[in-house]
Scaffold this motif. Structure first.
Motif, PDB file in Angstrom:
ATOM      1  N   GLY A  79       0.812  -1.126  -0.070  1.00 47.52           N
ATOM      2  CA  GLY A  79      -0.021  -0.039  -0.106  1.00 47.52           C
ATOM      3  C   GLY A  79       1.029   1.300   0.005  1.00 47.52           C
ATOM      4  O   GLY A  79       0.440   2.295  -0.697  1.00 47.52           O
ATOM      5  N   ILE A  80       1.996   1.026   0.724  1.00 45.33           N
ATOM      6  CA  ILE A  80       2.774   2.307   0.830  1.00 45.33           C
ATOM      7  C   ILE A  80       3.217   2.599  -0.713  1.00 45.33           C
ATOM      8  O   ILE A  80       3.406   3.957  -1.186  1.00 45.33           O
ATOM      9  CB  ILE A  80       3.832   2.069   1.601  1.00 45.33           C
ATOM     10  N   VAL A  81       3.501   1.565  -1.410  1.00 37.52           N
ATOM     11  CA  VAL A  81       3.976   1.893  -2.961  1.00 37.52           C
ATOM     12  C   VAL A  81       3.071   2.426  -3.652  1.00 37.52           C
ATOM     13  O   VAL A  81       3.134   3.335  -4.299  1.00 37.52           O
ATOM     14  CB  VAL A  81       4.741   0.761  -3.529  1.00 37.52           C
ATOM     15  N   SER A  82       1.735   1.721  -3.711  1.00 40.76           N
ATOM     16  CA  SER A  82       0.937   1.851  -4.441  1.00 40.76           C
ATOM     17  C   SER A  82      -0.207   2.981  -4.176  1.00 40.76           C
ATOM     18  O   SER A  82      -0.745   3.618  -5.110  1.00 40.76           O
ATOM     19  CB  SER A  82      -0.191   0.820  -4.430  1.00 40.76           C
ATOM     20  N   ASN A  83       0.040   3.699  -3.057  1.00 46.69           N
ATOM     21  CA  ASN A  83      -0.412   4.875  -2.711  1.00 46.69           C
ATOM     22  C   ASN A  83       0.509   6.382  -2.659  1.00 46.69           C
ATOM     23  O   ASN A  83       0.025   7.396  -2.609  1.00 46.69           O
ATOM     24  CB  ASN A  83      -0.917   5.150  -1.534  1.00 46.69           C
ATOM     25  N   ASN A  84       1.638   6.006  -3.006  1.00 51.29           N
ATOM     26  CA  ASN A  84       2.987   6.811  -2.807  1.00 51.29           C
ATOM     27  C   ASN A  84       2.723   7.552  -1.508  1.00 51.29           C
ATOM     28  O   ASN A  84       2.795   8.750  -1.578  1.00 51.29           O
ATOM     29  CB  ASN A  84       2.811   7.885  -4.109  1.00 51.29           C
ATOM     30  N   SER A  85       2.793   6.791  -0.510  1.00 55.50           N
ATOM     31  CA  SER A  85       2.525   7.472   0.862  1.00 55.50           C
ATOM     32  C   SER A  85       3.837   8.302   1.239  1.00 55.50           C
ATOM     33  O   SER A  85       4.841   8.023   0.807  1.00 55.50           O
ATOM     34  CB  SER A  85       2.297   6.316   1.881  1.00 55.50           C
ATOM     35  N   SER A  86       3.482   9.350   1.867  1.00 55.15           N
ATOM     36  CA  SER A  86       4.528  10.264   2.508  1.00 55.15           C
ATOM     37  C   SER A  86       4.418  10.334   3.908  1.00 55.15           C
ATOM     38  O   SER A  86       4.578   9.309   4.616  1.00 55.15           O
ATOM     39  CB  SER A  86       4.455  11.819   1.750  1.00 55.15           C
ATOM     40  N   GLY A  87       4.022  11.386   4.375  1.00 58.37           N
ATOM     41  CA  GLY A  87       3.764  11.576   5.902  1.00 58.37           C
ATOM     42  C   GLY A  87       4.404  12.859   6.589  1.00 58.37           C
ATOM     43  O   GLY A  87       4.508  13.916   5.836  1.00 58.37           O
ATOM     44  N   MET A  88       4.660  13.025   7.705  1.00 55.72           N
ATOM     45  CA  MET A  88       4.947  14.444   8.442  1.00 55.72           C
ATOM     46  C   MET A  88       6.137  14.701   8.316  1.00 55.72           C
ATOM     47  O   MET A  88       6.381  16.006   8.174  1.00 55.72           O
ATOM     48  CB  MET A  88       4.843  13.811  10.107  1.00 55.72           C
ATOM     49  N   CYS A  89       7.202  13.998   7.855  1.00 57.84           N
ATOM     50  CA  CYS A  89       8.488  14.524   7.619  1.00 57.84           C
ATOM     51  C   CYS A  89       9.160  14.310   6.142  1.00 57.84           C
ATOM     52  O   CYS A  89      10.041  15.001   5.883  1.00 57.84           O
ATOM     53  CB  CYS A  89       9.805  13.664   9.013  1.00 57.84           C
ATOM     54  N   CYS A  90       8.657  13.225   5.416  1.00 60.00           N
ATOM     55  CA  CYS A  90       9.303  12.609   4.245  1.00 60.00           C
ATOM     56  C   CYS A  90       8.954  14.122   3.180  1.00 60.00           C
ATOM     57  O   CYS A  90       9.737  13.903   2.179  1.00 60.00           O
ATOM     58  CB  CYS A  90       8.795  11.515   3.591  1.00 60.00           C
TER      59      CYS A  90
END
Length: 942
Positions: free
Chosen positions: A143-154
């Motif tokens: 899911g992290i790849v497929s959603n191009n997840s990011s976040g608070m710091c990246c």
């Protein structure tokens, strides 16, 4: 009953994939029809895959029959991209391979690896993966790849798009491509020249349209996961590189990701944070604009509006001054990270200088004390669950995810707040990763009626116009497009860009079988279809937001149901019962739930520790067991409680008989005999392994020498019943080991009277016999008060589960109860000298002690006694659950999947519950015993 093409598909697929991993029953399909979004689609078939070949087989059959396929890993996605009413392919528990490469500078991961597990593997190298989504403790790499997840710091610099090294894929036509393998790439260039040529042609079209190319470049300077990653077509010249980066963020609509290799990033060890309060949200946004110019020193800046601060201001540890803020106030939570303390101090000074001219209410006070900055970040992390916990019954929690260009952040935020007021979403809060202009807003619509759905529809339409049209932002920054924003992709991107996205989909998936309607849809009302009902079912679970954070903690997650799925099932059964509709479906769900929901729930309660709204699904199971216990069962429990000493004596008699068989027949024949009996008699015959306990002899109660230091020792009923198996390295009964340690520390040991009949009540409580449990606990309390001289002397217990039960249940506050491990570490250690043994040992913290915050204590005690202590990752509750390891060994084995590989270099393992140790020994390849055996070996009198 499956019909038509689905019946044909099922007949074909069970010839290739174990039928035990192919589900069509009402309970399993319902359970997997839920992700963390506001949608529910019930799949017709759910398939737990384990290999690429299985995925290829699924795609081949689906393509032949033109049946849609959706891929799913953790199901923590928020936009509806992991649900399906067709075929759902689950890629989690069979996809856990992980390999650290190049001294931590890269890492290869299968889609079922949890993000936090990848970071744990990289920690010794001072590295981590770039994406840092808030769900990293639950979200999986697929899911992290497929959603191009990011976040608070990246931000945009370290997301998957920027840090991906290579991918291994299964395309819709079944082709496997490994972009990191030269031979695979060369073959693909030959076999799929048309696809690559098509990508090159689309890229050329964009370059020929200067306005479109400029728009793409501008929009991807912000966070943006709306639609496909069109930046891949302008960032790269080689179509193979375009393909690699197009898959990132494609949400399973272009290919299945079977493996991802990341370039890792440095994990800076020194951190400091400051919570800065501002009189208005404009002041806060003005400060953020300045901070955004200095991302080299500012790691993160979270904007918190007044409503979000109000949602947590009454929680423990929150600064009191939050309650005094005016209605227009806001805050920024700033973090800076550095390689060393000197650099950290310089960065703090620089940040303070950058925003010094903006008026604030609190001063700018950074802290580099871990306990203090963790408390600050807990304020931020507590906002979403606070809204979820306080919401009205039957409402849904929705967290949206937009981006305003940073220069328009203040005005965009104010207009967003105005929309909340216009549509009367008065509970809505705003917070977000403001350095990127990324805002999350949380609100709680009720989808139970047409009027409410219309209100939601109009609100979302206006939000999208505000963000995408008025300010040319992104309606999805990091949560993915999904079904939620698919109708608005063209609004955001325009007709030319949307047409390119449609052609991309057609190039990869000409038959349109991969996750249809996600990202690309013709249905302009898709976002208000299949909205998930949240019926009231039980006050213990009504606040559940179905996020799935609990699932990683659950020992039954790989074989039956997770806590989230148990809640979904109970909600559905409650709704069916209340409505009176479809009684046959209700009966079918109840029948399946008995095994999947009740029998295989360990009631460990670890789900509560990961739940953002603090739900213990084990408590629900315990309540249901209590309600369902028959009068006969209740009477039997009361009889056993009244004759407990006789019952344990009978258990010892049975164990002695089994010992006789084992000594005559040997281990192999005993195992065959017991398995044969189980096949005939069923689960009432315990599952046998060489680590099955022997019968305890009459305890030798060594009180030690009389002295000033005294302690009351209660050997648990397990210690009084079981002796170590022949396969265990130390054959001494546990009580003798405990007495040895306490004797070295100079303690005189006192024992309760009539000990054979004493019990903390846990065996009865776990079966729903709460009256019998309360009776035993009350009886125990009287005995301990007498033995301890009304609380004068501390009481110690040698089983962590019993200790936790007593600490929770005993009412007389004069009693001071310790687990023996804690007593030795915190009290008796003063009188002991420890010599760490030169060996590597494994440590398992039992669930009851994990819940009460004891892992660090147990680890510290183990490190006093051994040169190296290994705590395996991803192993939570062992699944033995008192006696379930004897009746349901598959639960124990499943819960301990991955243990053996992690402890292969350890000589022995330790814990503090004898039944847990039986299961750990059988499933690890090394013997586990109580940690007190190691303590006794490593300590001596001072």
């Amino acid at each position: 009953m499956l019909q038509g093409a689905y019946r044909l598909f099922h007949q074909a697929i069970v010839d290739v994939i174990d039928a035990k991993r192919v589900f069509t029953d009402p309970l399993s399909t319902l359970a997997y029809g839920t992700d963390a979004s506001c949608y529910r689609l019930v799949p017709k078939i759910v398939i737990q895959t384990h290999t690429e070949a299985e995925v290829q087989a699924v795609l081949a059959q689906a393509a032949a029959l033109k049946l849609p396929v959706t891929f799913r890993a953790a199901g923590t996605s928020l936009s509806g991209q992991a649900v399906s009413d067709s075929i759902l392919v689950v890629a989690n528990h069979g996809w856990k391979d992980l390999q650290v490469l190049d001294e931590g500078r890269a890492i290869r991961l299968q889609p079922g690896v949890i993000g936090a597990a990848a970071n744990a593997a990289l920690l010794p190298f001072g590295r981590k993966i770039g994406p840092d989504p808030a769900t990293i403790n639950s979200a999986m790499i697929g899911g992290i790849v497929s959603n191009n997840s990011s976040g608070m710091c990246c931000g945009t610099a370290q997301n998957t798009y920027q840090t991906i090294k290579s991918l291994r894929l299964v395309l819709a036509d079944g082709t496997v491509l490994d972009t990191g393998d030269a031979a695979s790439v060369a073959a693909f260039r030959q076999s799929h020249a048309g696809l690559l040529t098509g990508l090159a042609a689309l890229a050329a079209r964009i370059r020929a349209d200067g306005e479109l190319e400029a728009r793409i470049r501008r929009k991807y300077k912000m966070k943006n996961t709306t639609g496909y990653s069109l930046n891949a077509l302008v960032d790269f010249a080689d179509p193979l590189d375009m393909l690699l980066h197009l898959i990132v963020g494609s949400e399973g609509t272009l290919a299945f990701v079977s493996e991802a290799t990341y370039h890792t990033v440095e994990e800076l060890p020194n951190k400091a944070s400051a919570l800065v309060l501002y009189p208005t949200i404009k002041d806060a946004c003005d400060a953020i604009q300045l901070l955004a110019q200095h991302k080299d020193v500012v790691s993160s800046a979270e904007l918190l509006d007044r409503a979000s601060l109000r949602s947590v201001e009454n929680k423990a540890g929150v600064p009191a001054e939050l309650k005094t803020l005016g209605d227009e106030a806001a805050a920024i939570l700033i973090e800076t990270r550095a390689r060393d303390a000197v650099a950290l101090a310089a960065q703090i000074d620089a940040i303070c200088a950058y925003i010094a001219a903006i008026p604030n209410l609190s001063g700018i006070r950074f802290t580099d004390v871990a306990e203090e900055y963790t408390r600050l970040w807990n304020i931020r992390k507590g906002m979403f669950p606070s809204v979820g916990a306080m919401r009205a019954a039957e409402t849904t929690v929705i967290i949206e995810d937009v981006v305003f260009p940073i220069e328009h952040l203040a005005e965009g935020t104010l207009k967003l707040q105005a929309l909340f007021r216009q549509y009367h979403y008065d509970e809505a809060i705003i917070f977000g990763h403001a350095l990127e202009g990324n805002l999350h807003f949380v609100f709680t619509p009720n989808f139970s009626g047409d009027a409410e759905i219309k209100r939601y529809e109009a609100f979302i339409e206006d939000v999208c116009k505000l963000v995408a049209v008025e300010y040319e932002g992104a309606v999805k920054a990091e949560h993915g497009t999904g079904r939620n924003m698919a109708p608005f992709v063209e609004m955001e991107w325009g007709a030319a860009a949307y047409r390119i996205m449609q052609e991309l989909k057609a190039l990869f998936d000409p038959d349109g079988i991969l996750n249809p309607d996600v990202i690309i849809t013709h249905d302009k009302l898709l976002h208000i279809r299949n909205l998930k009902p949240i019926p009231t079912a039980n006050t213990l679970i009504d606040k559940c937001i179905e996020c799935g954070f609990c699932e990683v903690m659950c020992p039954s997650r790989a074989i039956t149901l997770t806590p989230r799925q148990r809640i979904v099932a109970n909600r559905e059964m409650a709704a069916l019962e209340q409505s009176g509709k479809d009684p046959s479906r209700l009966d079918a769900l109840r029948e399946s739930y008995q095994f999947a929901g009740d029998e295989t729930c360990t009631t460990c309660g670890l789900c509560e520790s990961a739940c953002p709204v603090g739900i213990n699904t084990g408590a629900l199971t315990s309540q249901l067991r209590q309600q369902n216990l028959s009068d006969t069962g209740r009477a039997l429990a009361n009889t056993l409680a009244s004759h407990y000493g006789t019952a344990t004596a009978g258990a010892r008699l049975g164990l002695r008989a089994l010992q006789t068989v084992q000594s005559v027949a040997g281990n192999a024949a005993t195992g065959v005999l017991m398995r044969s009996l189980r096949r005939v008699v069923g689960r009432r015959i315990p599952y046998w392994t060489p680590y099955f306990p022997r019968a305890a002899s009459k305890l030798r109660l060594d009180g030690g020498k009389p002295g000033e230091r005294k302690v009351v020792y209660l050997p648990s009923c397990l210690t009084r019943t079981f002796a170590p198996a022949k396969a265990q390295p130390d054959q001494r009964p546990l009580n003798e080991v405990v007495a040895s340690v306490l004797g070295k520390a100079g303690y005189q040991i006192l024992y309760p009277q009539q000990m054979d009949g004493l019990c903390c009540g846990t065996p009865f409580k776990s079966k729903g016999a709460v009256d019998a449990a309360a009776s035993k606990l009350s009886e125990l309390e009287v005995a301990l008060l007498q033995a301890s001289d009304n609380g004068r002397w501390p009481v110690i217990v040698d089983n962590g589960v019993c200790t936790a039960s007593m600490l929770e249940g005993l009412q007389d506050k004069r009693l001071h109860v310790y687990d023996v491990t804690r007593f030795v570490h915190e009290v008796a250690a003063e009188y002991l000298a420890f010599t760490p043994q030169s060996e590597s040992v494994a440590l398992h913290v039992v669930c009851s002690m994990r819940k009460t915050g004891q892992p660090a204590m147990l680890n510290a005690l183990a490190k006093r006694c051994a040169s190296k202590v290994v705590e395996p990752q991803g192993i939570t509750c062992c699944g033995f659950a008192g006696d379930k390891g004897f009746s349901h060994p598959e639960l124990n084995s499943s819960a301990l999947t991955g243990l053996k590989a992690q402890v292969k270099d350890c000589g022995s393992g330790f814990s503090n519950s004898v039944t847990c140790e039986i299961g750990l020994s059988a499933n690890s390849g090394i013997p586990y015993q109580s940690l007190m055996y190691l303590v006794d070996k490593a300590c001596r009198s001072r």
